[in-house]
Design an enzyme around this catalytic site. Structure first.
Site, mmCIF file in Angstrom:
data_model
loop_
_atom_site.group_PDB
_atom_site.id
_atom_site.type_symbol
_atom_site.label_atom_id
_atom_site.label_comp_id
_atom_site.label_asym_id
_atom_site.label_seq_id
_atom_site.Cartn_x
_atom_site.Cartn_y
_atom_site.Cartn_z
ATOM 1 N N LEU A 1 -53.392 23.533 1.153
ATOM 2 C CA LEU A 1 -53.552 23.580 2.603
ATOM 3 C C LEU A 1 -52.687 22.535 3.306
ATOM 4 O O LEU A 1 -52.787 21.338 3.030
ATOM 5 C CB LEU A 1 -55.024 23.372 2.975
ATOM 6 N N ASP A 2 -51.835 23.017 4.232
ATOM 7 C CA ASP A 2 -50.971 22.166 5.058
ATOM 8 C C ASP A 2 -50.041 21.280 4.220
ATOM 9 O O ASP A 2 -49.609 20.219 4.674
ATOM 10 C CB ASP A 2 -51.808 21.287 6.002
ATOM 11 N N GLU A 3 -49.729 21.714 3.008
ATOM 12 C CA GLU A 3 -48.844 20.937 2.142
ATOM 13 C C GLU A 3 -47.554 21.690 1.818
ATOM 14 O O GLU A 3 -46.759 21.245 1.011
ATOM 15 C CB GLU A 3 -49.563 20.580 0.830
#
EC number: 3.5.1.10
Length: 285
Positions: free
Chosen positions: A228-230
């Site tokens: 997530l969001d990486e």
């Protein structure tokens, strides 16, 4: 995009001498012309990246070009792809309740600032149905609950295949895609994050930024991965704020920045200017 280019050739390989000369000679030998060329050597990984915009000779096709280019590709062990710039990519836009990015994308597309065909707008809410239909874009309502998430994702994947979608744009779509879906759509989903990653992740980033007295707010556009969001970052930008700005001021400026950053990332992708380098990107502007 500079005028005159018909195709874009993307190349990735182990860095070594002679690649640029061999590639240029192969293109010239086919009576094709290099309109634009960019390259990058990553000293840390020893990898070489190249983007070439090419105008083809009258009788050249992708098939004939590829056949003639194959000896060079084999000799230098190139990983390569060729893209036809005359064919617009097909994009699906996904949105929840905030419509600022959706509105901006639809406007830029209608004015030919983004070279894509929007196949549909998909949302877990009904807020933007009339807006999509006003543009003549089909709207699909896929409400998400913990109980139906996998079922709705299966429907979404079927729509992607049916509509022959090349790119999915998460224009403030506030649902987390499952790991399975992320893997199936790897490299085909762009998300806009409402902060300057890796800072201020999670809920209410503008409230947290205001509490910390930040002097700028930002937005990050990145490819979606199971982490997530990486995912690999495509582009970022900031907006200057000061001590007198309220949370609402930060949100307003942040939304403007989100729209601008997402549109920039989408354009870079549509023009085949982004190449993946592990968890990073090479962006040829």
């Amino acid at each position: 995009m500079k005028t005159g280019a018909d195709f874009v050739l993307l190349i990735m390989c182990e860095d070594r001498k002679g690649i640029v000369a061999a590639v240029a000679n192969s293109i010239a030998s086919q009576d094709c012309n290099i309109v634009e060329s960019s390259q990058y050597s990553d000293e840390n990984t020893g990898r070489f990246f190249m983007r070439i915009a090419v105008s083809f000779a009258t009788d050249t096709t992708i098939e004939s070009f590829s056949a003639a280019f194959l000896p060079v590709a084999t000799a230098f062990r190139l990983e390569w792809r060729i893209h036809d710039l005359r064919k617009k990519l097909r994009a699906m836009i996904m949105v929840s309740q905030g419509g600022h990015c959706l509105n901006d994308l639809l406007y830029r597309t209608s004015t030919n600032r983004l070279p894509m065909d929007v196949t549909s707008v998909v949302s877990n809410h009904l807020n933007w149905q009339r807006r999509a239909e006003h543009e003549g874009v089909p709207f699909y309502h896929l409400p998400i609950t913990p109980e139906n998430k996998l079922e709705q994702e299966a429907k979404l994947l079927a729509m992607v295949e049916e509509q022959q979608v090349d790119l999915i744009i998460l224009a403030r779509y506030m649902q987390v895609l499952s790991d399975q879906l992320c893997r199936k759509l790897d490299g085909r989903v762009i998300n806009i994050h409402h902060s300057f990653l890796p800072g201020f992740k999670g809920a209410k980033p503008y409230h947290r930024a205001h509490e910390r007295g930040v002097k700028m707010v930002g937005a990050t556009a990145h490819y979606v991965t199971a982490d997530l969001d990486e995912g690999p970052i495509i582009t970022q930008d900031v907006s200057i704020v000061d001590h007198a700005d309220t949370v609402d001021d930060l949100i307003a400026q942040g939304q403007d920045t989100e729209s601008r950053v997402l549109a920039r990332a989408v354009k870079l992708h549509l023009e085949h200017r982004v190449m993946l380098n592990g968890n990073r990107t090479i962006v040829f502007k």
